[in-house]
Design a protein around this motif. Structure first.
Motif, PDB file in Angstrom:
ATOM      1  N   PRO A  87      31.689  41.731  33.287  1.00  0.00           N
ATOM      2  CA  PRO A  87      30.290  42.083  33.580  1.00  0.00           C
ATOM      3  C   PRO A  87      30.133  43.404  34.311  1.00  0.00           C
ATOM      4  CG  PRO A  87      31.065  40.379  35.084  1.00  0.00           C
ATOM      5  CD  PRO A  87      32.125  40.528  34.030  1.00  0.00           C
ATOM      6  N   ASP A  88      31.188  43.826  35.039  1.00  0.00           N
ATOM      7  CA  ASP A  88      31.122  45.113  35.729  1.00  0.00           C
ATOM      8  C   ASP A  88      30.966  46.255  34.742  1.00  0.00           C
ATOM      9  OD1 ASP A  88      33.803  44.290  34.946  1.00  0.00           O
ATOM     10  OD2 ASP A  88      34.524  46.123  35.907  1.00  0.00           O
ATOM     11  N   MET A  89      31.564  46.105  33.557  1.00  0.00           N
ATOM     12  CA  MET A  89      31.441  47.138  32.523  1.00  0.00           C
ATOM     13  C   MET A  89      29.999  47.209  31.997  1.00  0.00           C
ATOM     14  SD  MET A  89      34.392  48.682  31.979  1.00  0.00           S
ATOM     15  CE  MET A  89      34.476  49.223  30.262  1.00  0.00           C
ATOM     16  N   ASN A  90      29.349  46.064  31.875  1.00  0.00           N
ATOM     17  CA  ASN A  90      27.940  46.068  31.456  1.00  0.00           C
ATOM     18  C   ASN A  90      27.071  46.740  32.507  1.00  0.00           C
ATOM     19  OD1 ASN A  90      29.091  43.308  30.123  1.00  0.00           O
ATOM     20  ND2 ASN A  90      27.539  44.249  28.819  1.00  0.00           N
ATOM     21  N   ALA A  91      27.370  46.488  33.787  1.00  0.00           N
ATOM     22  CA  ALA A  91      26.596  47.107  34.859  1.00  0.00           C
ATOM     23  C   ALA A  91      26.753  48.628  34.822  1.00  0.00           C
ATOM     24  CB  ALA A  91      27.038  46.553  36.210  1.00  0.00           C
ATOM     25  N   LYS A  92      27.982  49.091  34.595  1.00  0.00           N
ATOM     26  CA  LYS A  92      28.227  50.543  34.516  1.00  0.00           C
ATOM     27  C   LYS A  92      27.494  51.147  33.312  1.00  0.00           C
ATOM     28  CE  LYS A  92      32.804  50.832  36.743  1.00  0.00           C
ATOM     29  NZ  LYS A  92      32.862  49.492  37.335  1.00  0.00           N
ATOM     30  N   ARG A  93      27.591  50.461  32.163  1.00  0.00           N
ATOM     31  CA  ARG A  93      26.935  50.991  30.960  1.00  0.00           C
ATOM     32  C   ARG A  93      25.422  50.975  31.107  1.00  0.00           C
ATOM     33  NH1 ARG A  93      28.317  48.359  25.206  1.00  0.00           N
ATOM     34  NH2 ARG A  93      26.980  46.713  26.044  1.00  0.00           N
ATOM     35  N   ALA A  94      24.892  49.940  31.766  1.00  0.00           N
ATOM     36  CA  ALA A  94      23.445  49.881  32.010  1.00  0.00           C
ATOM     37  C   ALA A  94      22.987  51.108  32.781  1.00  0.00           C
ATOM     38  CB  ALA A  94      23.085  48.606  32.772  1.00  0.00           C
ATOM     39  N   ASN A  95      23.757  51.493  33.779  1.00  0.00           N
ATOM     40  CA  ASN A  95      23.353  52.649  34.580  1.00  0.00           C
ATOM     41  C   ASN A  95      23.542  53.967  33.844  1.00  0.00           C
ATOM     42  OD1 ASN A  95      22.270  51.454  36.882  1.00  0.00           O
ATOM     43  ND2 ASN A  95      24.296  51.113  37.772  1.00  0.00           N
ATOM     44  N   ALA A  96      24.501  54.027  32.919  1.00  0.00           N
ATOM     45  CA  ALA A  96      24.618  55.222  32.068  1.00  0.00           C
ATOM     46  C   ALA A  96      23.379  55.348  31.188  1.00  0.00           C
ATOM     47  CB  ALA A  96      25.878  55.139  31.215  1.00  0.00           C
ATOM     48  N   SER A  97      22.917  54.218  30.649  1.00  0.00           N
ATOM     49  CA  SER A  97      21.672  54.231  29.865  1.00  0.00           C
ATOM     50  C   SER A  97      20.488  54.576  30.749  1.00  0.00           C
ATOM     51  CB  SER A  97      21.450  52.865  29.214  1.00  0.00           C
ATOM     52  OG  SER A  97      22.481  52.527  28.312  1.00  0.00           O
ATOM     53  N   ASN A  98      20.439  53.984  31.953  1.00  0.00           N
ATOM     54  CA  ASN A  98      19.332  54.255  32.871  1.00  0.00           C
ATOM     55  C   ASN A  98      19.233  55.743  33.201  1.00  0.00           C
ATOM     56  OD1 ASN A  98      18.530  51.578  33.052  1.00  0.00           O
ATOM     57  ND2 ASN A  98      19.712  51.166  34.913  1.00  0.00           N
ATOM     58  N   LYS A 343      41.316  29.816  26.902  1.00  0.00           N
ATOM     59  CA  LYS A 343      42.384  29.126  26.177  1.00  0.00           C
ATOM     60  C   LYS A 343      43.689  29.919  26.192  1.00  0.00           C
ATOM     61  CE  LYS A 343      39.188  26.803  23.017  1.00  0.00           C
ATOM     62  NZ  LYS A 343      38.787  26.610  21.605  1.00  0.00           N
ATOM     63  N   ARG A 344      43.608  31.197  26.569  1.00  0.00           N
ATOM     64  CA  ARG A 344      44.794  32.050  26.632  1.00  0.00           C
ATOM     65  C   ARG A 344      44.852  32.744  27.984  1.00  0.00           C
ATOM     66  NH1 ARG A 344      46.247  34.746  20.783  1.00  0.00           N
ATOM     67  NH2 ARG A 344      45.928  32.865  19.533  1.00  0.00           N
ATOM     68  N   GLU A 345      46.041  33.187  28.327  1.00  0.00           N
ATOM     69  CA  GLU A 345      46.206  33.925  29.570  1.00  0.00           C
ATOM     70  C   GLU A 345      45.358  35.198  29.541  1.00  0.00           C
ATOM     71  OE1 GLU A 345      47.930  33.111  32.352  1.00  0.00           O
ATOM     72  OE2 GLU A 345      48.191  31.152  31.381  1.00  0.00           O
ATOM     73  N   ASP A 346      44.886  35.603  30.710  1.00  0.00           N
ATOM     74  CA  ASP A 346      44.084  36.825  30.839  1.00  0.00           C
ATOM     75  C   ASP A 346      44.857  37.828  31.680  1.00  0.00           C
ATOM     76  OD1 ASP A 346      42.161  38.781  31.158  1.00  0.00           O
ATOM     77  OD2 ASP A 346      40.956  37.624  32.588  1.00  0.00           O
ATOM     78  N   PRO A 347      45.794  38.552  31.057  1.00  0.00           N
ATOM     79  CA  PRO A 347      46.613  39.491  31.831  1.00  0.00           C
ATOM     80  C   PRO A 347      45.840  40.708  32.338  1.00  0.00           C
ATOM     81  CG  PRO A 347      47.057  39.755  29.496  1.00  0.00           C
ATOM     82  CD  PRO A 347      46.140  38.577  29.621  1.00  0.00           C
ATOM     83  N   TYR A 348      44.613  40.893  31.863  1.00  0.00           N
ATOM     84  CA  TYR A 348      43.833  42.082  32.203  1.00  0.00           C
ATOM     85  C   TYR A 348      42.840  41.841  33.351  1.00  0.00           C
ATOM     86  CZ  TYR A 348      45.538  42.857  27.460  1.00  0.00           C
ATOM     87  OH  TYR A 348      46.322  42.936  26.346  1.00  0.00           O
ATOM     88  N   GLY A 349      42.647  40.571  33.715  1.00  0.00           N
ATOM     89  CA  GLY A 349      41.668  40.258  34.767  1.00  0.00           C
ATOM     90  C   GLY A 349      40.237  40.433  34.309  1.00  0.00           C
ATOM     91  N   TRP A 350      39.966  40.147  33.044  1.00  0.00           N
ATOM     92  CA  TRP A 350      38.632  40.381  32.472  1.00  0.00           C
ATOM     93  C   TRP A 350      37.668  39.221  32.700  1.00  0.00           C
ATOM     94  CZ3 TRP A 350      40.861  42.439  27.201  1.00  0.00           C
ATOM     95  CH2 TRP A 350      41.225  43.778  27.354  1.00  0.00           C
ATOM     96  N   ARG A 351      38.191  38.009  32.797  1.00  0.00           N
ATOM     97  CA  ARG A 351      37.295  36.865  32.979  1.00  0.00           C
ATOM     98  C   ARG A 351      36.848  36.780  34.434  1.00  0.00           C
ATOM     99  NH1 ARG A 351      39.051  31.381  31.853  1.00  0.00           N
ATOM    100  NH2 ARG A 351      41.116  32.044  32.485  1.00  0.00           N
ATOM    101  N   VAL A 352      35.548  36.520  34.623  1.00  0.00           N
ATOM    102  CA  VAL A 352      34.984  36.442  35.972  1.00  0.00           C
ATOM    103  C   VAL A 352      34.309  35.088  36.131  1.00  0.00           C
ATOM    104  CG1 VAL A 352      33.292  37.430  37.572  1.00  0.00           C
ATOM    105  CG2 VAL A 352      34.646  38.947  36.103  1.00  0.00           C
ATOM    106  N   LEU A 353      34.749  34.310  37.073  1.00  0.00           N
ATOM    107  CA  LEU A 353      34.168  32.985  37.327  1.00  0.00           C
ATOM    108  C   LEU A 353      32.754  33.125  37.868  1.00  0.00           C
ATOM    109  CD1 LEU A 353      34.781  29.886  37.446  1.00  0.00           C
ATOM    110  CD2 LEU A 353      35.468  30.269  39.838  1.00  0.00           C
ATOM    111  N   VAL A 354      31.834  32.362  37.299  1.00  0.00           N
ATOM    112  CA  VAL A 354      30.439  32.416  37.776  1.00  0.00           C
ATOM    113  C   VAL A 354      30.331  31.788  39.145  1.00  0.00           C
ATOM    114  CG1 VAL A 354      28.111  31.512  37.387  1.00  0.00           C
ATOM    115  CG2 VAL A 354      29.379  32.575  35.511  1.00  0.00           C
ATOM    116  N   LYS A 355      30.896  30.584  39.275  1.00  0.00           N
ATOM    117  CA  LYS A 355      30.835  29.884  40.582  1.00  0.00           C
ATOM    118  C   LYS A 355      31.742  28.691  40.545  1.00  0.00           C
ATOM    119  CE  LYS A 355      27.382  28.486  43.990  1.00  0.00           C
ATOM    120  NZ  LYS A 355      25.930  28.267  44.213  1.00  0.00           N
TER     121      LYS A 355
END
Length: 355
Positions: A87-98, A343-355
């Motif tokens: 989601p951090d990437m979406n936030a960055k892209r949103a501000n590039a559009s903004n 279902k698979r390992e996330d070696p990149y740290g891309w998944r972010v737990l909501v809560k």
């Protein structure tokens, strides 16, 4: 961020396991809203029951198109936890559009916190069937009541949610892509890299033409020379040519896709040579003829990875491989969705737990 929460007193019936969800037709019980006022900044963050919004007929968004939107997803993991994907990437892209649209920046932590809070409130709407997700649509609209070409002084930032199945009705079946040779979508120096409604409005006429000819999507060429591949209407595009993964370089007229970036990282991790460069349509036609165009796929939040079985350009209709799903395309789809659904390992740290 302090978010005032008002829960609905009339919850809607939620889709049941096994229901056909489609894409973008069903909306959850709540939405996030926050106001912007010049001199005050972003304020009054709140979650309210999903409902119509009231705007003056003179609201600037209607007349001058000053608006931005984003798209990301929440997934129900194998452990029943709810996750977001980068989601951090979406936030960055949103501000590039903004920035391009003269819309005030939304602090990245505020953007992500708003998404997390809303998804948490409506977490029971996150579907669990294979291939499903909760689509998240954050957007900003200009709200000044003024008829004049200038940046608005007031805005609304809104987030809505939609439980969704596959973007294409055909699921992972290979799609046909129409390479547009008449209309253009964007040029360098314009808004092609921004996620804004005007880009999509410009694409509709070619989309209708492609659908009438039996094709699912339009692949755009550059707006100057009309010979270099750019992107598909709803996706970035990638090719496997003679063993290499090739995709058009970001040049200011192509959306910097988050799925695109993720696929590039995965391919490099797997040892593939990845080329981000100009790709001419003539090169594609020649590669199709000599057999070196091995696979084609689209990448995007909605479709994730979408195999392409056929490309049309003028009088040439190119069947990719045997018209089925390529080996690498399938492998990339399985890897990325496996990470997204836990279902698979996330070696990149891309998944972010909501809560």
């Amino acid at each position: 961020m302090d978010i005032k929460i008002t829960k609905t007193t009339a919850p809607k019936a939620k889709p049941q396991k096994g229901d056909k969800l489609g894409f973008g037709h069903i909306f959850t019980d709540h939405m996030f809203i926050m106001n912007y006022t010049e001199g005050k900044g972003w304020h009054d963050a709140r979650i309210e029951p999903y409902a119509n919004i009231s705007l003056a007929p003179s609201a600037m968004v209607f007349h001058y198109g000053q608006e931005m939107f984003e798209g990301l997803k929440a997934y129900r993991g194998a452990d029943d936890s709810i996750y977001l994907f980068r989601p951090d990437m979406n936030a960055k892209r949103a501000n590039a559009s903004n920035e391009r649209l003269c819309i005030p920046e939304i602090p990245e932590d505020m953007f992500v916190d708003a998404v997390k809070a809303l998804v948490d409130i409506d977490r029971d709407w996150v579907p669990s069937d294979e291939g499903t997700s909760l689509y998240i649509r954050p957007f900003v609209i200009a709200t000044d009541e003024f008829l004049g070409v200038a940046p608005s002084k007031t805005y609304l930032f809104i987030v809505i949610l939609s439980p969704s199945g596959a973007y294409y009705e055909s699921g992972l079946a290979p799609v046909g892509i129409w390479i547009e040779d008449d209309y253009v979508r964007a040029v360098k120096g314009g808004m092609g890299f921004a996620k804004t409604g005007g880009n999509y409005a410009a694409s509709l006429i070619a989309q209708v033409k492609a659908h009438d000819a039996g094709y699912s999507q339009v692949l755009w060429l550059d707006g100057v020379e009309r010979k270099y591949i750019e992107e598909v209407g709803a996706m970035n595009i990638m090719f496997k040519i003679n063993g290499k993964v090739v995709t058009p370089a970001l040049n200011g007229s192509i959306l910097p896709g988050i799925t695109r970036n993720s696929i590039i990282n995965v391919c490099k991790a797997w040892g593939y040579e990845v080329e981000e460069r100009r790709v001419s349509v003539d090169e594609l036609v020649e590669a199709a003829k000599n057999g070196t165009l091995e696979e084609v796929w689209g990448t995007g939040t909605a479709a994730v990875v979408s195999p392409v079985g056929k490309l049309r350009y003028m009088d040439d209709v190119m069947t990719i491989g045997d018209g089925g799903i390529g080996e690498l395309t399938q492998k990339l789809y399985d890897e990325l969705t496996g990470i997204q659904w836990g279902k698979r390992e996330d070696p990149y740290g891309w998944r972010v737990l909501v809560k």
